[in-house]
Write a protein that holds these residues in place. Structure first.
Motif, PDB file in Angstrom:
ATOM      1  N   GLY A 259      21.326   9.869   6.373  1.00 24.41           N
ATOM      2  CA  GLY A 259      19.948   9.218   5.847  1.00 24.41           C
ATOM      3  C   GLY A 259      20.042   8.392   4.755  1.00 24.41           C
ATOM      4  N   LYS A 260      18.690   8.167   4.136  1.00 27.40           N
ATOM      5  CA  LYS A 260      18.675   7.290   3.077  1.00 27.40           C
ATOM      6  C   LYS A 260      19.026   8.274   2.112  1.00 27.40           C
ATOM      7  CE  LYS A 260      14.934   4.920   0.676  1.00 27.40           C
ATOM      8  NZ  LYS A 260      13.442   4.800   0.523  1.00 27.40           N
ATOM      9  N   PRO A 261      19.757   7.410   1.072  1.00 32.64           N
ATOM     10  CA  PRO A 261      20.266   8.138  -0.010  1.00 32.64           C
ATOM     11  C   PRO A 261      19.244   8.835  -0.769  1.00 32.64           C
ATOM     12  CG  PRO A 261      21.310   6.074   0.175  1.00 32.64           C
ATOM     13  CD  PRO A 261      20.155   5.977   1.203  1.00 32.64           C
ATOM     14  N   VAL A 262      19.353  10.072  -1.410  1.00 28.02           N
ATOM     15  CA  VAL A 262      18.517  10.603  -2.535  1.00 28.02           C
ATOM     16  C   VAL A 262      18.902   9.950  -3.789  1.00 28.02           C
ATOM     17  CG1 VAL A 262      17.235  12.796  -3.242  1.00 28.02           C
ATOM     18  CG2 VAL A 262      18.077  12.606  -0.635  1.00 28.02           C
ATOM     19  N   ILE A 263      18.115   9.244  -4.266  1.00 26.75           N
ATOM     20  CA  ILE A 263      18.482   8.680  -5.566  1.00 26.75           C
ATOM     21  C   ILE A 263      18.139   9.739  -6.613  1.00 26.75           C
ATOM     22  CG2 ILE A 263      18.057   6.751  -7.294  1.00 26.75           C
ATOM     23  CD1 ILE A 263      19.210   6.143  -4.416  1.00 26.75           C
ATOM     24  N   SER A 264      19.248   9.585  -7.640  1.00 27.83           N
ATOM     25  CA  SER A 264      19.135  10.358  -9.227  1.00 27.83           C
ATOM     26  C   SER A 264      19.535   9.477 -10.071  1.00 27.83           C
ATOM     27  CB  SER A 264      19.752  11.706  -8.925  1.00 27.83           C
ATOM     28  OG  SER A 264      19.586  12.319 -10.218  1.00 27.83           O
ATOM     29  N   GLY A 265      19.629   9.985 -11.241  1.00 25.15           N
ATOM     30  CA  GLY A 265      20.375   9.086 -12.095  1.00 25.15           C
ATOM     31  C   GLY A 265      20.288   9.743 -13.622  1.00 25.15           C
ATOM     32  N   VAL A 266      20.810   9.039 -14.632  1.00 23.68           N
ATOM     33  CA  VAL A 266      20.847   9.630 -15.903  1.00 23.68           C
ATOM     34  C   VAL A 266      20.182   8.579 -16.934  1.00 23.68           C
ATOM     35  CG1 VAL A 266      22.284   9.970 -18.001  1.00 23.68           C
ATOM     36  CG2 VAL A 266      23.068  10.833 -15.924  1.00 23.68           C
ATOM     37  N   ALA A 267      19.382   8.976 -17.730  1.00 17.50           N
ATOM     38  CA  ALA A 267      18.370   8.082 -18.500  1.00 17.50           C
ATOM     39  C   ALA A 267      18.515   8.805 -20.173  1.00 17.50           C
ATOM     40  CB  ALA A 267      17.036   8.061 -18.116  1.00 17.50           C
TER      41      ALA A 267
END
Length: 300
Positions: A259-267
């Motif tokens: 499915g649609k990517p579950v977005i995360s990240g570093v800030a």
């Protein structure tokens, strides 16, 4: 006694000639004579013996010369330190980070770039619990935080994204779902026990998509602790995909999510109103960095 008196005295002591010393200082000889007399009056000591043909230091003058040079050098050093601190060239920066900020390389990249530009600024980086970092920033216990986003921040703080990536599943290496071809659908994880990392967004998003409430087995904190729990069969986890390329732990396997990517990240997070020149310089350099996209393909 003022600093100018020390400068004037040192010039005369080095030149042993009032006219040459005055020329060196950019003042008139009579003015220099008055300044030296003021100094001698303050010290209640003769610093020079004068004749029509020569100027010489008295014993008191010789003793005072060494101390005057030290005092002037210390003042100039203090002045330089103050100016450099004001420009953010020296100082100390306390950084708090979560493990995935280091695994993604965002932490190392920012520190290395800043150190290359300002090598005399001391940087201390320590791993901290993610949910505590906003409060630590507001209290002044850290100056910069590196966290997993998205996360709610107080109005006094701001964030700058450094890395964009997606969540994936990590399973014990003998888990039955590893036999499933292709990415895992959320509903396939409905009966699992979840080991939840500091950023729980991925876990609860999978539950929402699969229309189930995740059964939480443990919330051990660091990503290493999460993977360790998975490796011993305590459950499955939804973690940042960046871990796949940087951690080689026995007993775990990574699988992409369908499915649609579950977005995360570093800030990087920081105070809106920053008083430290060194920290402000770090923030400025960090905000000039475009976020790196680490979007993994469907086959891990």
């Amino acid at each position: 006694m003022e600093l100018r008196h020390l400068r004037y005295f040192i010039a005369v002591a080095e030149e042993l000639h009032f006219a040459r010393a005055a020329e060196r200082l950019g003042i008139s000889a009579p003015t220099l004579t008055v300044q030296i007399q003021e100094l001698e009056h303050t010290l209640r000591a003769r610093l020079f013996t004068r004749s029509k043909r020569s100027v010489a230091l008295t014993p008191a003058g010789e003793a005072f010369l060494g101390e005057a040079r030290l005092a002037l050098a210390q003042f100039e050093r203090a002045q330089s330190v103050g100016q450099r601190a004001g420009r953010g060239e020296i100082g100390r920066i306390e950084i708090g980070y979560v493990g995935s900020a280091a695994y993604s390389g965002a932490l190392q990249t920012q520190i290395q770039r800043f150190r290359a530009a300002r090598p005399d600024v001391e940087i201390v980086a320590t791993e901290q619990p993610m949910d505590e970092l906003p409060g630590m920033l507001e209290q002044g216990r850290v100056d910069i935080g590196f966290v997993r986003i998205p996360m709610q921040l107080p109005s006094a703080l701001m964030a700058h994204a450094l890395v964009h990536d997606v969540f994936c599943a990590v399973l014990p290496s003998r888990h039955a779902l590893l036999k499933v071809a292709g990415p895992l659908h959320a509903k396939a994880l409905a009966g699992e026990t979840f080991i939840v990392p500091e950023q729980p967004l991925g876990t609860y998003e999978i539950g929402r998509r699969g229309r189930f409430t995740p059964r939480i087995g443990a919330v051990p904190g660091s990503l290493i602790a999460v993977l360790t729990q998975v490796s011993v069969g305590a459950g499955v986890a939804i973690v940042p995909s960046v871990l796949k390329d940087v951690i080689d732990m026995p007993g775990v396997r990574f699988k992409p999510l369908a499915g649609k990517p579950v977005i995360s990240g570093v800030a990087g997070i920081f105070r809106r109103q920053e008083r430290s020149a060194a920290v402000s310089a770090f923030i400025q350099k960090m905000r000039a960095t475009a976020a790196l996209s680490v979007i993994y393909p469907q086959r891990l």
